[in-house]
Scaffold this active site. Structure first.
Site, PDB file in Angstrom:
ATOM      1  N   TYR A 240      21.081 103.645 -16.194  1.00 32.75           N
ATOM      2  CA  TYR A 240      20.957 104.994 -15.814  1.00 32.75           C
ATOM      3  C   TYR A 240      20.978 105.904 -17.096  1.00 32.75           C
ATOM      4  O   TYR A 240      20.825 107.224 -17.052  1.00 32.75           O
ATOM      5  CB  TYR A 240      22.084 105.524 -14.850  1.00 32.75           C
ATOM      6  CG  TYR A 240      21.931 104.678 -13.463  1.00 32.75           C
ATOM      7  CD1 TYR A 240      21.008 105.031 -12.707  1.00 32.75           C
ATOM      8  CD2 TYR A 240      22.793 103.749 -13.091  1.00 32.75           C
ATOM      9  CE1 TYR A 240      20.500 104.280 -11.572  1.00 32.75           C
ATOM     10  CE2 TYR A 240      22.622 103.149 -12.031  1.00 32.75           C
ATOM     11  CZ  TYR A 240      21.576 103.375 -11.151  1.00 32.75           C
ATOM     12  OH  TYR A 240      21.481 102.825  -9.870  1.00 32.75           O
TER      13      TYR A 240
ATOM     14  N   HIS B 212      18.964 112.223 -14.046  1.00 34.14           N
ATOM     15  CA  HIS B 212      20.219 112.537 -13.212  1.00 34.14           C
ATOM     16  C   HIS B 212      21.516 112.435 -14.170  1.00 34.14           C
ATOM     17  O   HIS B 212      22.386 112.665 -13.561  1.00 34.14           O
ATOM     18  CB  HIS B 212      20.207 111.323 -12.155  1.00 34.14           C
ATOM     19  CG  HIS B 212      20.537 111.968 -10.715  1.00 34.14           C
ATOM     20  ND1 HIS B 212      20.254 113.044 -10.394  1.00 34.14           N
ATOM     21  CD2 HIS B 212      20.740 111.254  -9.596  1.00 34.14           C
ATOM     22  CE1 HIS B 212      20.623 113.204  -9.018  1.00 34.14           C
ATOM     23  NE2 HIS B 212      20.854 112.089  -8.778  1.00 34.14           N
TER      24      HIS B 212
ATOM     25  N   TYR C 274      29.149 106.926  -8.779  1.00 34.95           N
ATOM     26  CA  TYR C 274      27.868 107.074  -8.460  1.00 34.95           C
ATOM     27  C   TYR C 274      27.752 108.501  -7.910  1.00 34.95           C
ATOM     28  O   TYR C 274      28.579 108.990  -7.117  1.00 34.95           O
ATOM     29  CB  TYR C 274      27.146 106.038  -7.732  1.00 34.95           C
ATOM     30  CG  TYR C 274      27.180 104.733  -8.354  1.00 34.95           C
ATOM     31  CD1 TYR C 274      25.880 104.595  -9.203  1.00 34.95           C
ATOM     32  CD2 TYR C 274      28.007 103.639  -8.261  1.00 34.95           C
ATOM     33  CE1 TYR C 274      25.764 103.287  -9.690  1.00 34.95           C
ATOM     34  CE2 TYR C 274      27.912 102.488  -8.755  1.00 34.95           C
ATOM     35  CZ  TYR C 274      27.013 102.361  -9.733  1.00 34.95           C
ATOM     36  OH  TYR C 274      26.833 100.997 -10.549  1.00 34.95           O
TER      37      TYR C 274
ATOM     38  N   ASN D 141      25.997 110.269  -5.525  1.00 33.55           N
ATOM     39  CA  ASN D 141      26.096 110.677  -3.993  1.00 33.55           C
ATOM     40  C   ASN D 141      27.443 110.638  -3.581  1.00 33.55           C
ATOM     41  O   ASN D 141      27.782 111.342  -2.563  1.00 33.55           O
ATOM     42  CB  ASN D 141      25.217 109.786  -3.187  1.00 33.55           C
ATOM     43  CG  ASN D 141      23.856 109.930  -3.525  1.00 33.55           C
ATOM     44  OD1 ASN D 141      23.299 110.912  -4.228  1.00 33.55           O
ATOM     45  ND2 ASN D 141      22.971 109.085  -2.855  1.00 33.55           N
TER      46      ASN D 141
ATOM     47  N   ASN E 120      22.491 115.914  -4.246  1.00 32.44           N
ATOM     48  CA  ASN E 120      23.552 115.021  -3.352  1.00 32.44           C
ATOM     49  C   ASN E 120      24.727 114.989  -4.053  1.00 32.44           C
ATOM     50  O   ASN E 120      25.762 115.063  -3.217  1.00 32.44           O
ATOM     51  CB  ASN E 120      23.019 113.833  -3.124  1.00 32.44           C
ATOM     52  CG  ASN E 120      21.822 113.869  -2.183  1.00 32.44           C
ATOM     53  OD1 ASN E 120      21.782 114.649  -1.365  1.00 32.44           O
ATOM     54  ND2 ASN E 120      20.831 112.670  -2.192  1.00 32.44           N
TER      55      ASN E 120
END
Length: 186
Positions: A14, A19, A64, A66, A112
């Site tokens: 990531y 994000h 993470y 969310n 989110n």
């Protein structure tokens, strides 16, 4: 004390994605202020130090994106900071690539991570720094877009906005959110 939270996803796959710009800003703040992010505490990678003469806790939730609210609720309950002393930095598809938006409060929109934070904390009256990452082209899945890396020709704009975001956090601490909004909102 200020709790400064950058949103992102843990793991090498990531790094450098849209994000994870919140994580990137936390890294810049840590580097520029000599703060080590080494402790794993409250479901987060954290580092304590000083920015603009104020005690700060830099936070990269490891839950993470969310589930970011789970880590923040733990931190909020432990440190007992006021909502105004909580600053959240995250990616925003509704802000143009390379632009910055500071807000005192507000809804989660389509994000989110922010939905999880507001749901867990039960309030939305904390400053946030939204970093524009652009919008996906028509027909592209939103999740694949925000988990993708920036194009090479966008990297100068990205580096510039990440630097501005770190400066805006320092301005919020030093001068207050209204002054930072006047100075950095583009």
């Amino acid at each position: 004390m200020y709790v400064i939270v950058g949103l992102g996803n843990p793991g090498r796959q990531y790094e450098g994605t849209r994000h994870n710009v919140g994580f990137d800003v936390i890294d810049i703040l840590a580097d520029e202020n000599g703060i080590e992010l080494k402790k794993l505490k409250h479901k987060s990678l954290v580092g304590e130090g000083r920015i603009a003469g104020q005690k700060v806790l830099l936070v990269k939730p490891q839950t993470y994106m969310n589930l970011s609210g789970e880590a923040l609720l733990d931190i909020y309950n432990y440190y007992k900071v006021s909502p105004e002393e909580l600053i959240v930095i995250y990616d925003d598809i509704d802000t143009d690539l390379g632009k910055l938006r500071i807000r005192k409060k507000g809804s989660a929109g389509t994000h989110n991570g922010m939905k999880s934070i507001i749901y867990n904390l039960q309030f939305d009256t904390f400053p946030r720094v939204r970093i524009g990452v652009g919008r996906p082209e028509k027909g592209r899945d939103l999740a694949s877009f925000v988990l993708s890396r920036f194009e090479k020709d966008a990297m100068e704009d990205v580096k510039s906005v990440l630097k501005s975001a770190s400066q805006s956090v320092e301005a919020i601490i030093k001068e207050g959110v209204d002054a930072a909004m006047n100075k950095f909102n583009s």
